[in-house]
Design a protein around this motif. Structure first.
Motif, mmCIF file in Angstrom:
data_model
loop_
_atom_site.group_PDB
_atom_site.id
_atom_site.type_symbol
_atom_site.label_atom_id
_atom_site.label_comp_id
_atom_site.label_asym_id
_atom_site.label_seq_id
_atom_site.Cartn_x
_atom_site.Cartn_y
_atom_site.Cartn_z
ATOM 1 N N ASP A 1 -47.117 10.931 -45.317
ATOM 2 C CA ASP A 1 -46.422 11.985 -44.566
ATOM 3 C C ASP A 1 -45.376 12.546 -45.519
ATOM 4 O O ASP A 1 -44.273 12.022 -45.619
ATOM 5 N N LYS B 1 -38.255 6.751 -35.289
ATOM 6 C CA LYS B 1 -37.387 7.372 -36.302
ATOM 7 C C LYS B 1 -35.942 7.202 -35.874
ATOM 8 O O LYS B 1 -35.574 7.550 -34.757
ATOM 9 N N HIS C 1 -38.082 6.375 -42.222
ATOM 10 C CA HIS C 1 -37.390 6.482 -40.929
ATOM 11 C C HIS C 1 -36.460 5.314 -40.588
ATOM 12 O O HIS C 1 -36.298 4.967 -39.423
ATOM 13 N N ASP D 1 -39.034 12.622 -47.259
ATOM 14 C CA ASP D 1 -40.461 12.955 -47.395
ATOM 15 C C ASP D 1 -40.893 13.199 -48.837
ATOM 16 O O ASP D 1 -41.724 14.079 -49.122
ATOM 17 N N ASP E 1 -43.217 4.882 -40.395
ATOM 18 C CA ASP E 1 -42.950 5.882 -41.435
ATOM 19 C C ASP E 1 -41.866 5.297 -42.335
ATOM 20 O O ASP E 1 -40.769 4.964 -41.871
ATOM 21 N N ASP F 1 -34.606 11.384 -44.243
ATOM 22 C CA ASP F 1 -36.061 11.504 -44.092
ATOM 23 C C ASP F 1 -36.541 12.471 -45.165
ATOM 24 O O ASP F 1 -36.986 13.574 -44.865
HETATM 25 ZN ZN ZN Z 1 -40.350 11.902 -40.914
#
Ligand code: ZN
Ligand code: AOS
Ligand code: ZN
Length: 382
Positions: free
Chosen positions: A280, A175, A211, A245, A208, A243
């Motif tokens: 995620d 990240k 990231h 999400d 991810d 980030d």
């Molecule tokens: Zn994250």
């Protein structure tokens, strides 16, 4: 197309079902799970509506229970398996200046022991992957010795890896920033790759999608890591600024398409690939179960479009240097509306043609709202 779509299995995160928010506010929502079992029941509902989400990832200690064998049976009875175990070394005062990289051997040992406890849990849940995301890093230039921190990280990871079973894997997530603002200790795929490569074959990288720096060509990283045999898993989500999400495919469906093209190209859906496709995400203001249903459908939709890519025509155009035809073939696949075909795919498998509508009509939401009084706030906001 159908063949590839049939192979799609997505792992949903237990934490997506709990209340979540930002550092400004965590909004409560009726029906929020109070226990791990209730999170698993919600995940099973996502699978029942879509046929796409047969595995639930756990986060330790958020999902701590006495008996993981019993939890595994409970999940199986509901039609899902327990998947990736995510470690957590970011919510303890001891980790203020780092966990696996900490200067103090006692703190490092504590963080290592947490991971060994996670491996014990994996032995009971039957999980294959230990996923490590570290909040370790520094806020100011000069605050820490970059090289020393890398060396300590390598040592700690090697100690953990030594306990990883023959059927298990260590998955290291990178990240760029946050919570550390100047430098994180695993900021990019190159660092993650360098660290896992020295460990051994069963150490791989988690990508991810949220990231990276804005404008990063993520599909290139996917292609490269698959080429190197080191892409272990995805944490899918969407980002606009950081980030975030958000629901995967919400911010940039074309990027998700491009990523999935590379997943197919790199053999990521082959039976022996081992690539885990995980979400995620945190649903701060939207309803959680429909949020997860929409998410897995988005992945399926972009995968179906990617599977339509006419590789023969694309290769011919590439080989003859026909730039515009090559790009045209690529865009044709992206612009194809696959929703009617996917509705048929579902009907043929006894699934609801419209999973969002089926969930709304199921009565499940009303039932959990009546039954679950005092649902828990996610550990993020705690
Ligand atoms: Zn994250
Ligand atoms: C954090 O930014 C990472 O994405 C991790 O995967 C983290 O463990 C996860 O988001 C849990 O909420
Ligand atoms: Zn993640």
């Amino acid at each position: 197309m159908t063949d590839l779509v049939d192979r799609l299995a997505i792992e949903v995160p237990s934490w997506a079902f709990g209340n979540s928010g930002t550092r400004f506010k965590v909004f409560g929502s009726p029906g929020t799970p109070r226990t791990v079992q209730e999170k698993i029941a919600d995940a099973a509902m996502v699978h029942r509506m879509t046929g796409l989400a047969p595995v639930v990832a756990l986060h330790i200690p958020w999902d701590r229970v006495e008996d993981y064998g019993a939890l595994r049976s409970y999940a199986r009875d509901l039609g899902v398996e327990l998947g990736t175990i995510n470690s957590n070394t970011f919510q303890d005062d001891d980790y203020k200046f780092g966990s696996l990289t900490h200067l103090d051997p006692k703190v490092r040992r504590k963080a290592i022991d947490h991971h060994l406890a996670c491996i014990e849990i994996m032995n009971q849940t039957g999980s294959r992957d230990l996923k490590i995301w570290l909040a370790d890093g520094t806020n100011y230039p000069g605050q820490g010795d970059i090289r020393g921190r890398q060396d300590r990280l390598a040592d700690s990871l090697a100690t953990i890896y030594a306990q990883i079973g023959p059927q298990q894997r260590l998955v290291l997530e990178y990240k760029l920033f946050e919570p550390a603002m100047y430098m994180t200790d695993v900021p990019d795929w190159g660092t993650a790759y360098a660290q896992v490569s020295t460990l051994g074959e069963r150490a791989v990288v988690c990508l991810d999608t949220g990231h990276h720096a804005p404008g990063t060509n993520i599909e290139f990283i996917v292609a490269q890591l698959l080429r190197l045999g080191k892409l272990g898993s995805f944490d899918f989500n969407s980002r606009f600024y950081a980030d975030d999400d958000l629901i995967v495919g919400a911010a940039d469906p074309f990027q998700l398409f491009r990523i999935l093209v590379e997943v197919i190209r790199g053999g990521g859906l082959a039976a022996d690939s081992g690539l885990a496709l995980m979400l995620d995400q945190c649903h701060n203001i939207e309803a959680k179960i429909p949020g997860q249903i929409r998410s897995v459908l988005n992945v399926q939709e972009m995968l179906a479009r990617a599977a339509l890519l006419d590789i023969e025509s694309l290769t011919a155009a590439q080989e003859s240097g026909d730039v515009l035809t090559a790009n045209g073939v690529f865009m044709d696949a992206f612009y194809t509306d696959v929703r009617p075909r996917l509705a048929r795919w579902r009907a043929e498998r006894g699934l609801p043609e419209d999973p969002m509508a089926a969930y709304a009509a199921s009565g499940y939401q009303a039932r959990i709202e009546a039954e679950r009084v005092g649902g828990t706030q996610s550990s993020w906001g705690a």
